[in-house]
Enzyme design. Structure first.
Site, PDB file in Angstrom:
ATOM      1  N   HIS A 186      -3.049 -20.335 -21.338  1.00 55.16           N
ATOM      2  CA  HIS A 186      -4.078 -20.665 -22.350  1.00 55.16           C
ATOM      3  C   HIS A 186      -3.545 -21.820 -23.201  1.00 55.16           C
ATOM      4  O   HIS A 186      -3.309 -22.905 -22.670  1.00 55.16           O
ATOM      5  CB  HIS A 186      -4.376 -19.379 -23.129  1.00 55.16           C
ATOM      6  CG  HIS A 186      -5.491 -19.443 -24.113  1.00 55.16           C
ATOM      7  ND1 HIS A 186      -6.397 -20.464 -24.156  1.00 55.16           N
ATOM      8  CD2 HIS A 186      -5.864 -18.582 -25.110  1.00 55.16           C
ATOM      9  CE1 HIS A 186      -7.261 -20.233 -25.133  1.00 55.16           C
ATOM     10  NE2 HIS A 186      -6.952 -19.103 -25.734  1.00 55.16           N
ATOM     11  N   HIS A 245      -9.835 -23.954 -14.613  1.00 59.37           N
ATOM     12  CA  HIS A 245     -10.432 -23.294 -15.770  1.00 59.37           C
ATOM     13  C   HIS A 245     -11.305 -22.153 -15.277  1.00 59.37           C
ATOM     14  O   HIS A 245     -11.955 -22.285 -14.238  1.00 59.37           O
ATOM     15  CB  HIS A 245     -11.278 -24.298 -16.570  1.00 59.37           C
ATOM     16  CG  HIS A 245     -11.530 -23.846 -17.958  1.00 59.37           C
ATOM     17  ND1 HIS A 245     -12.551 -22.989 -18.270  1.00 59.37           N
ATOM     18  CD2 HIS A 245     -10.872 -24.103 -19.113  1.00 59.37           C
ATOM     19  CE1 HIS A 245     -12.516 -22.752 -19.569  1.00 59.37           C
ATOM     20  NE2 HIS A 245     -11.510 -23.409 -20.100  1.00 59.37           N
ATOM     21  N   ASP A 263      -6.084 -29.610 -21.759  1.00 57.25           N
ATOM     22  CA  ASP A 263      -4.636 -29.687 -21.989  1.00 57.25           C
ATOM     23  C   ASP A 263      -3.945 -30.737 -21.140  1.00 57.25           C
ATOM     24  O   ASP A 263      -2.794 -31.075 -21.406  1.00 57.25           O
ATOM     25  CB  ASP A 263      -3.994 -28.326 -21.700  1.00 57.25           C
ATOM     26  CG  ASP A 263      -4.357 -27.321 -22.754  1.00 57.25           C
ATOM     27  OD1 ASP A 263      -4.396 -27.716 -23.914  1.00 57.25           O
ATOM     28  OD2 ASP A 263      -4.625 -26.163 -22.410  1.00 57.25           O
TER      29      ASP A 263
END
Ligand code: ACO
Length: 484
Positions: free
Chosen positions: A293, A332, A388
């Site tokens: 995460h 994801h 990210d």
């Protein structure tokens, strides 16, 4: 609500009993509780623990297709790569809004007027100061403590100051009453949590540099004040670089909410016991920190450093395909195409690089991105860059230490967590504690045997190395020394 049209239902036939059930479909969902009425008599030889007569359970390991709340906050279309806060596309907010304006939108549902925004900003900044005792708390951590360990503890610590915000002390309806006094009390905690998120993050940063802490300045934006609190060393008229301040503001908007990700779900699950919001936010912080995460931005840079240069990318991709490595920053649960935030981060990175210079890992990152995007392994599994993948490069270029990256994710995400927590507390019908069920596959009933007549258990705890025990201590004899 009018009568449900029959076409808006699911017909289920339980072949164990031959019974047919009609389950209403509302907003494209069926209620899991409806399956509870689908019971069957226990079959010959069936385990009691299957609870067959108590109705069907819905098994969904890892919440692959389970909705746990009705929400009006954030919408994601993972196939089309769409993200909207309260209906507004993320691209428009990143371009035109500010972080605190977006925070207002997420928490209270609409964009504020100029006056409302001013009041909100003033309240948040007014509540950004920390009690002087907090300095001792931050200094109690070891010099090499991970800043996420510090920040997670700090939110919990913060709650200890506000007995008026603790349902365990004030009564369990403290945040669910929906009267003006309760709402005002809730808003005060919201100002405090957002205001102190940057202050605590800056304190977690400075304590490891051996620097004194900085009182939040006035007259700065949220991200400007944050940069000031981290970096000011007493220079006169210190003003953070506006390009970096703006870039951080955009990154904060992008990270402010993402509906029911692991950390938000943790906040709601924890909050569902009606615990105080500080404890719920601390729980969310812990959940965010994992490398699947919010820890992924840190993991991406560690991965890029380990790859080293573009020439090593093909070998790395092969290692991922052999399952020896994970391509951090890709994939994801919801997006099956590029995360829309990743394009904005990429553009923002270029603005930052203009003032900081390019990050030396950028070329490796681009080579990795391009190789993965045209590789069958990633195409087949619909793995594309998430937020990210690029954000770590900006943070690195801005000079933040690697282990501070997840902190830069938590600070804005406090807003999303609060928005969801507030929505749940004030929802029609009150809060139900989140108590999922399990499928019990363990042993049936068995009787206790005295220790002397038992064989060895199937699993024994592993032997471990005792750090800190020297050779000399091992060679010494003393009362109570284990014979093993
Ligand atoms: N690298 C290599 N393979 C991957 C990756 C990856 N980054 N992500 C998924 N896969 C593979 C899985 O091995 C699996 O393959 P299989 O079907 O052959 O077994 C398939 O793709 C599906 O992946 P799942 O793990 O089942 O997908 P899930 O939805 O459970 O996980 C997650 C999503 C955790 C984000 C995953 O893609 C991952 O681990 N990514 C890397 C970590 C990361 O970047 N996290 C940040 C997420 S975004 C955020 O929190 C801001």
């Amino acid at each position: 609500m009018g009568k449900q049209p029959e076409s808006e239902s699911l017909t289920v036939r339980d072949n164990r009993t031959g019974k047919t059930y009609n389950v209403p479909i509302v907003n494209n969902t069926v209620s899991a509780s409806a399956f509870k009425s689908m019971s069957a008599p226990k079959k010959e030889g069936e385990r009691d623990e299957n609870d067959t007569e108590k109705g069907l359970r819905v098994l969904d390991k890892g919440f692959m297709n389970t909705a746990v709340i009705q929400s009006e906050i954030t919408y994601i279309d993972g196939d089309a790569g769409v993200l909207r806060y309260r209906g507004y596309p993320i691209e428009q907010l990143a371009l035109h809004s500010s972080f605190l304006e977006t925070a207002y939108l997420l928490i209270y549902g609409s964009l504020p007027s100029k006056r409302q925004l001013h009041t909100f900003e003033t309240e948040v900044m007014h509540h950004s100061g920390a009690h002087s005792d907090a300095e001792d708390f931050f200094r109690s951590f070891r010099y090499d403590a991970h800043p996420m360990a510090i920040l997670t503890s700090a939110f919990s610590y913060l709650g200890s100051y506000y007995s008026e915000a603790n349902p365990s002390l004030q009564g369990q309806t403290l945040f669910t009453k929906r009267d003006p006094a309760s709402i005002s009390n809730m808003d005060k905690q919201i100002y405090r949590l957002i205001g102190k998120a940057t202050t605590f993050a800056a304190m977690a940063y400075r304590v490891r540099q051996g620097r004194d802490f900085v009182t939040p300045p006035t007259g700065f934006s949220y991200t400007g004040a944050f940069l000031y609190q981290m970096d000011h060393l007493g220079e006169e008229n210190y003003v953070p670089n506006p390009v970096l301040e703006k870039a951080l503001d955009i990154l904060f908007i992008l990270h402010a909410d993402h509906e029911l990700n692991a950390s938000c779900t943790t906040v709601l699950q924890t909050g569902s016991s009606l615990v105080d919001p500080y404890s719920a936010i601390a729980a969310g912080c812990a959940s965010l920190y994992g490398p699947l995460h919010g820890g992924a931005n840190e993991a991406v840079i560690r991965m890029l450093i380990s790859i080293g240069k573009p020439e090593n990318v093909p070998a790395f991709i092969e290692a991922v395909k052999r399952r020896e490595k994970v391509l951090s920053g890709f994939g994801h649960r919801v997006y099956k195409t590029s995360d829309p935030r990743s394009f904005i981060v990429r553009r923002t990175a270029d603005e930052v690089f203009k003032v900081t210079g390019k990050d030396e890992l950028l070329e490796t990152a681009m080579a990795l991105h391009d190789a993965a995007m045209k590789d069958e392994f990633f195409i087949k599994r619909k793995l594309a860059p998430n937020v990210d993948f690029w954000s770590g490069l900006i943070y690195r270029a801005m000079g933040f230490p690697l282990d501070f990256f997840p902190v830069l994710f938590v600070v804005p995400r406090v807003v999303g967590w609060i928005a969801h927590w507030r929505q749940m507390m004030l929802q029609e019908g009150g809060v139900k504690i989140w108590r999922p069920r399990q499928v019990y596959l363990g042993s049936g009933k068995r009787d206790y045997e005295p220790v002397d007549s038992r064989p060895d258990a199937q699993i024994a705890p592993s032997p471990v190395v005792h750090s800190g025990i020297t050779k000399r201590t091992n060679l010494a004899s003393f009362k109570g020394k284990s014979k093993l």
